[in-house]
Design a protein around this motif. Structure first.
Motif, mmCIF file in Angstrom:
data_model
loop_
_atom_site.group_PDB
_atom_site.id
_atom_site.type_symbol
_atom_site.label_atom_id
_atom_site.label_comp_id
_atom_site.label_asym_id
_atom_site.label_seq_id
_atom_site.Cartn_x
_atom_site.Cartn_y
_atom_site.Cartn_z
ATOM 1 N N ASN A 131 8.025 67.631 -35.674
ATOM 2 C CA ASN A 131 7.453 67.185 -35.954
ATOM 3 C C ASN A 131 6.802 67.756 -37.429
ATOM 4 O O ASN A 131 5.425 67.575 -37.553
ATOM 5 C CB ASN A 131 6.670 67.507 -34.350
ATOM 6 N N ASP A 132 7.409 68.712 -37.889
ATOM 7 C CA ASP A 132 6.718 69.208 -38.825
ATOM 8 C C ASP A 132 7.375 68.657 -40.445
ATOM 9 O O ASP A 132 8.579 68.280 -39.974
ATOM 10 C CB ASP A 132 7.001 71.012 -39.035
ATOM 11 N N VAL A 133 7.115 68.762 -41.057
ATOM 12 C CA VAL A 133 7.646 68.683 -42.803
ATOM 13 C C VAL A 133 6.270 69.117 -43.257
ATOM 14 O O VAL A 133 5.829 69.818 -43.753
ATOM 15 C CB VAL A 133 6.766 67.100 -42.968
ATOM 16 N N VAL A 134 8.050 69.867 -44.004
ATOM 17 C CA VAL A 134 6.934 70.266 -45.894
ATOM 18 C C VAL A 134 7.449 68.819 -46.726
ATOM 19 O O VAL A 134 8.661 67.786 -47.417
ATOM 20 C CB VAL A 134 8.370 71.249 -46.050
ATOM 21 N N ILE A 135 6.524 68.963 -48.105
ATOM 22 C CA ILE A 135 6.279 67.844 -48.864
ATOM 23 C C ILE A 135 5.785 68.335 -50.180
ATOM 24 O O ILE A 135 5.415 69.498 -50.745
ATOM 25 C CB ILE A 135 4.917 66.957 -48.693
ATOM 26 N N ALA A 136 6.767 67.790 -51.041
ATOM 27 C CA ALA A 136 6.103 67.967 -53.020
ATOM 28 C C ALA A 136 4.738 68.166 -53.180
ATOM 29 O O ALA A 136 3.352 67.413 -52.392
ATOM 30 C CB ALA A 136 6.557 67.649 -53.658
ATOM 31 N N SER A 162 20.661 43.773 -38.462
ATOM 32 C CA SER A 162 19.340 43.549 -38.524
ATOM 33 C C SER A 162 18.895 45.014 -39.319
ATOM 34 O O SER A 162 19.648 46.221 -39.357
ATOM 35 C CB SER A 162 18.485 44.062 -37.282
ATOM 36 N N ILE A 163 17.562 45.788 -39.607
ATOM 37 C CA ILE A 163 16.903 46.879 -40.338
ATOM 38 C C ILE A 163 16.334 47.476 -39.266
ATOM 39 O O ILE A 163 15.247 47.046 -38.766
ATOM 40 C CB ILE A 163 16.686 46.905 -41.384
ATOM 41 N N GLU A 164 16.281 48.165 -38.811
ATOM 42 C CA GLU A 164 15.776 49.843 -37.935
ATOM 43 C C GLU A 164 15.326 50.727 -37.872
ATOM 44 O O GLU A 164 14.989 51.057 -38.908
ATOM 45 C CB GLU A 164 16.014 49.529 -36.204
ATOM 46 N N ALA A 165 13.392 50.053 -37.928
ATOM 47 C CA ALA A 165 12.588 50.882 -38.231
ATOM 48 C C ALA A 165 12.104 51.603 -37.635
ATOM 49 O O ALA A 165 11.635 51.037 -36.782
ATOM 50 C CB ALA A 165 11.258 49.991 -38.890
ATOM 51 N N ASP A 166 12.032 53.192 -37.601
ATOM 52 C CA ASP A 166 11.520 53.851 -36.587
ATOM 53 C C ASP A 166 10.246 54.629 -37.321
ATOM 54 O O ASP A 166 10.703 55.480 -38.168
ATOM 55 C CB ASP A 166 12.904 55.083 -36.876
ATOM 56 N N THR A 167 8.930 54.990 -36.880
ATOM 57 C CA THR A 167 8.159 55.565 -36.935
ATOM 58 C C THR A 167 7.281 56.737 -37.036
ATOM 59 O O THR A 167 7.738 57.198 -35.594
ATOM 60 C CB THR A 167 7.194 54.126 -37.519
ATOM 61 N N GLY A 168 7.059 58.024 -37.587
ATOM 62 C CA GLY A 168 6.737 58.978 -36.764
ATOM 63 C C GLY A 168 5.788 60.058 -37.110
ATOM 64 O O GLY A 168 5.952 59.440 -38.960
#
Length: 839
Positions: A131-136, A162-168
């Motif tokens: 559940n972690d992220v590093v961003i510019a 179809s296009i499945e959208a997964d949001t987190g």
């Protein structure tokens, strides 16, 4: 009873001026060689460190191209790890995601492991959880995020039709600043296990889209070949084989070779001049000692002891001064010039090897000369000391003609194989060095011929002192030619080095100008559709703004020309504004349905003004091209604008398509011209409140940053460059002073036959300035020629730094005038009786 050692030391003390001068010139020469060698060492190490800092410890990147729709499996990763020479493998996944429900743009997202290899590649430090992220840093700026905030990411994956959208929601663990000298890119790092399952083609065995591989030293190329043998469809990128790396390393090596060649030339001719003057005096000792009955062995022993001490002192002092230059003077000079810090390591073993090699070479040269001189009889020694005439012989013509033919062959062959290739670059380099060698070799003969032709004119214009000076110069051309060659070498280094630096600086400046057509640029980084041409009119109402216009993205459209559909990029411009600014000629026609094309595109497809054709756009939802209208050619221009062959007005239907799944033009950035940048920046700053994601930058600041980066990369060169010029000038002046001092006997005789003290000063100045002026003139010509020939390697335009060239030449001439006026005054005021006794 005197021993050989005692006699040698007594002679040593008696000629202390010659000894100290010789030691000082050897010191300068060794210092030049040491300094340039250490510079080459540090420059090469610094470039490799910069490459490593940019790409980390990765040696190879392997995977499949996106259009192949194939991913790496766990089994393949295990096979990579089992290969001999591979020390580490790290899997990486790639995808484009939407952030914070921003629908107009996507962000480059990378799935990474938590090992040191991938951390060195993407320059992050934390361990990522699911559940972690590093961003510019730029992503953080766009969405006003800080470490600890939550970032919403939407992953799109196609499932059937179809296009499945997964949001987190992910917690920001680190924000990455841009690398030194680069813009902040828009990218996001998440855990590889999170991203690889959301890629278009993935399953339980998926390891990632690419793999980063670290290998043992010098094994990357061979392992890359083995990887291709495992699977020919794999894309294998070996970092050391990248064209950009090769080009940079090739440019560095060419620069180093040219610089080293002429530094060695300067050092060699300075040493040659020193030993010529030294042996001139030593031969006088030899003549006296042989006349008194000394054997060849005794004479050789005395002279060899003297020379060994001179060389030993010179090498030790040269090494010590080089250490002082690199570790103390060079950092201080770089700081004084307000340049960034540079790598100034002093590799002891490397330097110690150079010192021993230099001592051995100098010892061999002197040993040969001593053996040759000691075997001569007194009368032969006296004759050889005065027989210094230059003769052009038949074999010299053959040798020079042979090298001319070889040089022409190398240049012609380089053009056939390609001047930018490694083989072509090597041929041009060798050919250029050959041409330089030919010119340096024939120069003494040209110098003598020039004097013979101009003697009568010199007497009528400059007087008898100048005439006498030039008459005396002619027999001494051979002996003093090393002085001229030193000046020539200095000018070649000056012109080649300063031109390279000027060209890099100018290239960076032109890159900035291509991006900043006006003083201020406003970037629409999130492709916000609410930024419309109406905003341009609002900006132009500001008091400090002269004018403004918008530049669009490259939108892809399909044109039906004949029976074929052609896919091409198109941009939107404000046609009327471009006409007002002189970027386009006056255009009549329907801008809404009009199209402007380039002459090259019109010739390629046989199009003319008034032609009509259907246009279409690729619909991402329907996965096919659909018709969107019809365009008519309203003008054909000579060259493209922003590198696009197709242009429409902002009023065109291509900028106002209702269907969001079709690519269309939008305002990518706004160019704002002003006479007062600081005031205009303050006035347009209100736009950030309405569109927080826009970025406002100005050309002046970007140019300053570009110059700072250029100086940062070349600060070491700039410091060494200044030291080399100063050291070479000192060496040349010292050698010339020694040469003129050694001819005091000739000057005393001329004073006896009527030459006045002021006439002697004029004579000495004429001789010194003649050598310096000739060296500066020929050196400038050869420097411009060498630089021009070397510029053929990449074909890029070369820019000469005539300001640096002019200032250096004027300073050199001024110092020469002052120094030799003082020396001439000192010699002319000495008592003639004492001078005759010294002779």
């Amino acid at each position: 009873m005197f021993t050989m050692r005692t006699i040698a030391l007594k002679l040593f003390r008696a000629a202390w001026a010659n000894v100290l001068t010789s030691i000082s010139i050897i010191t300068i020469s060794i210092c030049l060689v040491m300094t340039i060698s250490v510079y080459i060492w540090n420059a090469n190490s610094q470039m490799k460190e910069e490459i490593k800092a940019l790409f980390g410890e990765m040696d190879i990147m392997v995977g499949y191209n996106p259009e192949q729709n194939i991913v790496l499996t766990n089994t393949q990763i295990e096979n990579f790890e089992a290969m001999p020479g591979v020390t580490k493998v790290s899997s990486v996944s790639l995808a484009h995601t939407k952030v914070e429900n921003e629908q107009n743009t996507t962000f480059y997202t990378v799935g990474v492991e938590n090992d040191n290899l991938v951390k060195s590649r993407y320059h992050f430090n934390v361990n990522l959880g699911p559940n972690d992220v590093v961003i510019a840093e730029n992503v953080a700026r766009l969405f006003h995020k800080e470490v600890g905030d939550t970032l919403n990411i939407t992953f799109n994956k196609t499932g059937g039709d179809s296009i499945e959208a997964d949001t987190g929601n992910f917690t920001i663990k680190e924000i990455l600043p841009p690398l030194k000298g680069t813009d902040s890119p828009n990218f996001i790092l998440v855990q590889n296990d999170v991203l690889k399952t959301r890629m278009e083609v993935s399953n339980e065995q998926t390891a990632g889209m690419y793999a980063l591989i670290k290998t043992e030293e010098n094994m990357a190329t061979s392992i890359g070949t083995e990887l291709k043998q495992l699977d020919e469809t794999l894309r294998v990128d070996v970092m050391s084989d990248y064209d950009e790396f090769k080009k940079n390393l090739q440019a560095l090596m060419i620069f180093m070779i040219v610089l080293a060649f002429f530094i060695l030339l300067i050092s060699s001719v300075l040493l040659l001049a020193t030993f010529q003057l030294l042996f001139y005096k030593i031969k006088e000792q030899l003549m006296v000692l042989r006349a008194l009955g000394a054997s060849s062995r005794q004479v050789r022993h005395i002279v060899q002891l003297q020379l060994s001490l001179i060389i030993c002192f010179g090498v030790i002092l040269g090494t010590s001064v080089s250490l002082l230059v690199v570790k103390s003077w060079l950092p201080q000079l770089i700081s004084l010039m307000k340049l960034p810090e540079a790598k100034t390591d002093f590799p002891i073993i490397f330097v110690f090897g150079i010192a021993i090699t230099s001592f051995a070479l100098l010892h061999l040269v002197t040993q040969w000369q001593v053996r040759k001189s000691a075997s001569l009889l007194p009368l032969q020694i006296a004759t050889e000391n005065e027989n210094l005439s230059l003769r052009w012989t038949k074999w010299k013509t053959i040798i020079v003609s042979g090298f001319v033919v070889i040089s022409l062959f190398l240049f012609l062959n380089a053009n056939q194989v390609g001047t930018s290739s490694g083989q072509g670059a090597l041929m041009i380099l060798i050919g250029t060095l050959f041409v330089s060698g030919i010119l340096l070799y024939i120069m003494p003969y040209l110098f003598t011929a020039l004097f013979k032709i101009s003697l009568k004119s010199i007497r009528s214009v400059f007087g008898k002192e100048a005439y006498l000076a030039y008459q005396q110069l002619m027999p001494q051309v051979r002996r003093n030619m090393p002085i001229i060659q030193s000046i020539i070498g200095l000018m070649v280094i000056l012109i080649f080095g300063s031109s390279l630096f000027k060209t890099i600086q100018q290239s960076s400046y032109e890159d900035v100008i291509s991006q900043y057509e006006t003083s201020i640029k406003i970037d629409n980084e999130l492709k916000d559709p609410t930024i419309t041409p109406a905003l341009i009119e609002e900006i132009e109402t500001l008091p400090s703004v002269s004018y403004a216009y918008a530049r669009s993205n490259y939108a892809n459209i399909d044109l039906q020309i004949g029976n074929d559909w052609i896919s091409k990029n198109v941009i939107a411009i404000d046609v009327q504004k471009y006409v007002q600014l002189g970027k386009l000629k006056a255009i009549d026609g329907d801008f809404k349905n009009g199209l402007i094309i380039t002459e090259s595109f019109a010739k390629e497809h046989k199009l003319a003004v008034g032609d009509r054709f259907k246009t279409g756009g690729y619909d991402n939802e329907l996965q096919q091209v659909i018709p969107i209208g019809e365009l008519q050619i309203i003008d054909i221009v000579d060259s493209s604008i922003n590198e696009s062959d197709l242009m429409v007005d902002w009023s065109s239907f291509l900028s106002n398509i209702a269907k969001t799944s079709i690519a269309k033009t939008y305002i990518k950035d706004i160019m704002v011209e002003t006479d007062n940048t600081e005031q205009a920046l303050a006035e347009v700053s209100y736009l950030v409140e309405r569109w927080p994601a826009i970025k406002i930058t100005d050309k002046e600041t970007i140019i300053e940053q570009s110059n700072d980066l250029t100086f940062q990369r070349w600060s070491l060169f700039a410091g060494v460059f200044v030291i080399l010029i100063i050291t070479t000038c000192l060496g040349v002046l010292q050698t010339l002073l020694h040469s003129i001092y050694a001819k005091r006997g000739d000057y005393a005789i001329q004073r006896l036959i009527g030459l006045s003290p002021n006439g002697l000063i004029k004579l000495i100045l004429t001789q010194a300035l003649s050598f310096v002026l000739y060296g500066l003139t020929v050196g400038t010509f050869l420097g411009l020629l060498v630089t021009k020939l070397m510029s053929n390697i990449d074909g890029a335009p070369i820019y000469y730094d005539f300001v640096t060239l002019g200032v250096t030449s004027i300073v050199f001439l001024s110092v020469t005038l002052i120094v030799f006026t003082l020396q001439g005054y000192w010699i002319s005021r000495k008592k003639l009786a004492n001078e005759m006794i010294d002779i």
